[in-house]
Motif scaffolding. Structure first.
Motif, short mmCIF file in Angstrom:
data_model
loop_
_atom_site.label_atom_id
_atom_site.label_comp_id
_atom_site.label_asym_id
_atom_site.label_seq_id
_atom_site.Cartn_x
_atom_site.Cartn_y
_atom_site.Cartn_z
N ALA A 236 -8.44 -1.78 8.53
CA ALA A 236 -9.11 -0.47 8.61
C ALA A 236 -8.51 0.50 7.60
O ALA A 236 -9.22 1.33 7.00
N CYS A 237 -7.19 0.41 7.39
CA CYS A 237 -6.53 1.24 6.37
C CYS A 237 -7.13 0.99 5.00
O CYS A 237 -7.44 1.92 4.25
N ALA A 238 -7.33 -0.29 4.67
CA ALA A 238 -7.89 -0.62 3.36
C ALA A 238 -9.31 -0.09 3.23
O ALA A 238 -9.71 0.39 2.16
N VAL A 239 -10.07 -0.14 4.31
CA VAL A 239 -11.45 0.37 4.28
C VAL A 239 -11.46 1.87 3.97
O VAL A 239 -12.22 2.35 3.12
N VAL A 240 -10.62 2.63 4.68
CA VAL A 240 -10.56 4.07 4.46
C VAL A 240 -10.13 4.37 3.03
O VAL A 240 -10.67 5.28 2.38
N SER A 241 -9.16 3.63 2.52
CA SER A 241 -8.70 3.84 1.14
C SER A 241 -9.82 3.63 0.13
O SER A 241 -9.87 4.31 -0.91
N LEU A 242 -10.71 2.71 0.42
CA LEU A 242 -11.79 2.39 -0.51
C LEU A 242 -12.94 3.38 -0.42
O LEU A 242 -13.83 3.38 -1.28
N LEU A 243 -12.92 4.25 0.62
CA LEU A 243 -14.03 5.18 0.81
C LEU A 243 -13.90 6.48 0.02
O LEU A 243 -14.88 7.20 -0.15
N GLY A 244 -12.68 6.81 -0.45
CA GLY A 244 -12.53 8.06 -1.18
C GLY A 244 -11.11 8.29 -1.64
O GLY A 244 -10.18 7.55 -1.28
N LEU A 245 -10.91 9.35 -2.44
CA LEU A 245 -9.61 9.64 -3.04
C LEU A 245 -9.13 11.06 -2.73
O LEU A 245 -8.32 11.62 -3.47
N VAL B 20 0.83 -1.21 0.00
CA VAL B 20 0.00 0.00 0.00
C VAL B 20 0.87 1.26 0.00
O VAL B 20 0.59 2.22 -0.73
N MET B 21 1.93 1.26 0.80
CA MET B 21 2.79 2.44 0.88
C MET B 21 3.48 2.73 -0.45
O MET B 21 3.61 3.90 -0.85
N HIS C 288 -8.33 11.11 2.78
CA HIS C 288 -8.47 9.65 2.70
C HIS C 288 -7.10 8.99 2.59
O HIS C 288 -6.82 8.00 3.27
N PHE C 289 -6.24 9.55 1.74
CA PHE C 289 -4.90 8.99 1.59
C PHE C 289 -4.11 9.10 2.89
O PHE C 289 -3.49 8.13 3.35
N TRP C 290 -4.11 10.28 3.49
CA TRP C 290 -3.34 10.48 4.71
C TRP C 290 -3.89 9.63 5.86
O TRP C 290 -3.14 9.04 6.63
N GLY C 291 -5.22 9.58 5.98
CA GLY C 291 -5.82 8.78 7.04
C GLY C 291 -5.49 7.30 6.88
O GLY C 291 -5.16 6.60 7.85
N ALA C 292 -5.56 6.81 5.63
CA ALA C 292 -5.23 5.42 5.37
C ALA C 292 -3.76 5.14 5.68
O ALA C 292 -3.42 4.09 6.25
N LEU C 293 -2.88 6.06 5.31
CA LEU C 293 -1.46 5.85 5.56
C LEU C 293 -1.13 5.87 7.05
O LEU C 293 -0.23 5.15 7.50
#
Length: 409
Positions: A300-309, A242-243, A313-318
Motif C-alpha cells: 500500500a505504501c508503494a501504491v501511495v508513492s506512485l500516486l503523487g509527489l 524506500v526510507m 503523498h510522501f508522508w502518507g507513504a512513509l
C-alpha cells in the motif's frame, strides 16, 4: 541466579522490569538511526555536490556496519551476558557520532561513511534488545515484552528527528554536524540505561561444555525458518530501500529539509507505535496473519508513492511503510522463535540479523543508485515482487508445517 532459581512470580516481575529497562534503552538507542537516515543522504549531497549516485553511501555504511556486527553481537552476549554486551555495544556509536561530526566539518565524505560503520555496529547491538526481552517467561509474557520493547521506538521517533532538527545547525554555517553529536549523546544515554538490565540466563564462556543444539544446516532447512527469515528480510529491506530514498526524493521535488526530517519522524513513529498492541494482535490472530498484513501495508505504501509527489503523498507513504515494517518484522521475529531451542538461540538470532542487515545494506546502496537513475517510481515498484516472494515462502511453510514439527522451546 538463573531462571530455574526464580519462582514464577519473581520471574514475571524480572521479565517486566527488564522490558521497561529495554524500552527506555530503545528510546535512546533507537533515536540514532532516524537522525543518521534523515541526514545521511543529505550530508552526502552536501559533501559531494551534484553527484547523487554515491550520496547514500553513509546510509549504506550504517547497514553494512550492522550486518558485520550482528553475529559478533550475538556471540559476545552469549559469552558475557546481555547486560555487559549491550553496554559495550553502545560504545562504537559514541565514537562514530563524534567522528562523523568531525568528518562533516572537515569536508571528508569517505570519513563520514567510515564513521557510519561504527554507528551501524551499535545499531546491531540495539537489535538485540528485542531478543533480550524474550529470554525468559512463557509465550504470552515474551510476546508482550517484545511488543513493549519495540514500542520504545515511539519515543525514539520523537526524540531522534526533533534532535536532528534542533542540532543540525549547531556548527553553523556547516550543516548536519551537530546532529551526529546528538547521536553520540543518545548512545551514551542508552549505555547508562541498559546497565540496569538484569541477566536472567547464564552466559556460556568460550570452551564451556553446554549443549549447542542441532547443526545450523538442519535448523535452516525448516520451511518455517526459511519463511521467518524471508519475511523479516523482505520487511526490513523494502523499508530500508524506500526510507533511504525518500529524503532525497523529497528534496528533489522541492520540499524542505524539515519536511524530510518530519517525514522520517512520522515514519519511525509508525514503525513503533503499533508495538504496544502488536503482541496482542499476534496472540489473537496469529503470527502468519500479522506478517501478511505487514506485507500488504508495504505494498500500500508503494501504491501511495506512485500516486503523487506532494508532501502528503510522501508522508502518507512513509507512515504506511512504518506500519508495514512493524507488522512484518515483529511477526517474523515471533515466527523465528518457534524454530530454535534455547541453546540454539545465539547462533540463530545472529544468523537472522546478519541476513536481514546484509540484504538491507544492498537495498540502501541500491536506493542511491536508483534515485539518480530510474527514479522514485521504480524504487517503489520493487516492493511488489519482493512482497509476493515473501508471501509465497509463508504459504509454503504453512503447507509443510505438519511435516516439519516445531522444536520444543
Amino acid at each position: 541466579m538463573t531462571i530455574s532459581d526464580l519462582p514464577p512470580s519473581a520471574l514475571d516481575a524480572a521479565v517486566r522490569r527488564n522490558a521497561f529497562v529495554l524500552t527506555a534503552a530503545t528510546a535512546f538507542g533507537g533515536s540514532m538511526m532516524p537522525i543518521a537516515v534523515a541526514f545521511g543522504g543529505l550530508a552526502g549531497i552536501y559533501l559531494l555536490g551534484a553527484d547523487k549516485s554515491l550520496a547514500t553511501v553513509p546510509i549504506t555504511a550504517l547497514t553494512v556496519g550492522s550486518a558485520l556486527s550482528t553475529i559478533p553481537a550475538a556471540t559476545l552476549m552469549a559469552r558475557l551476558g546481555r547486560r555487559r554486551g549491550l553496554v559495550l555495544g553502545a560504545m562504537p556509536a559514541i565514537m562514530g557520532g563524534l567522528l562523523a561530526a568531525y568528518a562533516i566539518i572537515a569536508g571528508q565524505f569517505w570519513l563520514l561513511a567510515f564513521a557510519c560503520l561504527f554507528i551501524g555496529a551499535s545499531a546491531a547491538f540495539n537489535q538485540q534488545y528485542r531478543f533480550a526481552a524474550v529470554d525468559a517467561g512463557d509465550e504470552k509474557a515474551r510476546t508482550r515484552a517484545l511488543a513493549l520493547v519495540m514500542g520504545g521506538g515511539v519515543l525514539s521517533a520523537v526524540l531522534g528527528p526533533q534532535a536532528a532538527i534542533f542540532t543540525r545547525d549547531l556548527f553553523s554555517p556547516i550543516p548536519f554536524a551537530g546532529a551526529y553529536v546528538a547521536i553520540a549523546l543518545f548512545a551514551l544515554l542508552a549505555a547508562l540505561t541498559v546497565s540496569r538490565f538484569r541477566d536472567l540466563v547464564t552466559p556460556h564462556p568460550r570452551g564451556s561444555s553446554h549443549d549447542r543444539g542441532r547443526p545450523l544446516a538442519e535448523i535452516a532447512r525448516q520451511p518455517r525458518f526459511i519463511a521467518a527469515v524471508l519475511c523479516g528480510v523482505a520487511s526490513y529491506a523494502m523499508m530500508t530501500l524506500v526510507m533511504t530514498a525518500a529524503p532525497i526524493a523529497m528534496i528533489g521535488c522541492g520540499l524542505s529539509q524539515s519536511d524530510a526530517a518530519l517525514g522520517i519522524q512520522w515514519h519511525v513513529m509508525a514503525m513503533f507505535a503499533p508495538s504496544f498492541f502488536t503482541g496482542r494482535l499476534i496472540t489473537r490472530f496469529g503470527k502468519d496473519r500479522i506478517v501478511i498484513a505487514g506485507l500488504g501495508l508495504l505494498s500500500a505504501c508503494a501504491v501511495v508513492s506512485l500516486l503523487g509527489l506532494t508532501v502528503w503523498h510522501f508522508w502518507g507513504a512513509l507512515v504506511l511503510l512504518g506500519l508495514g515494517w512493524n507488522f512484518g518484522f515483529i511477526g517474523a521475529t515471533a515466527m523465528l522463535t518457534e524454530t530454535y531451542r534455547p541453546e540454539e538461540k545465539g547462533r540463530i538470532q545472529g544468523l537472522n540479523d546478519f541476513l536481514v542487515f546484509a540484504v538491507s545494506a544492498c537495498a540502501s546502496l541500491l536506493a542511491g543508485l536508483l534515485i539518480g537513475g530510474p527514479g522514485w517510481g521504480f524504487i517503489n515498484g520493487i516492493v511488489f515482487p519482493v512482497s509476493a516472494l515473501a508471501l509465497g515462502a509463508l504459504a509454503l511453510a504453512a503447507v509443510t508445517r505438519r511435516t516439519f514439527p516445531t522444536p520444543a522451546p
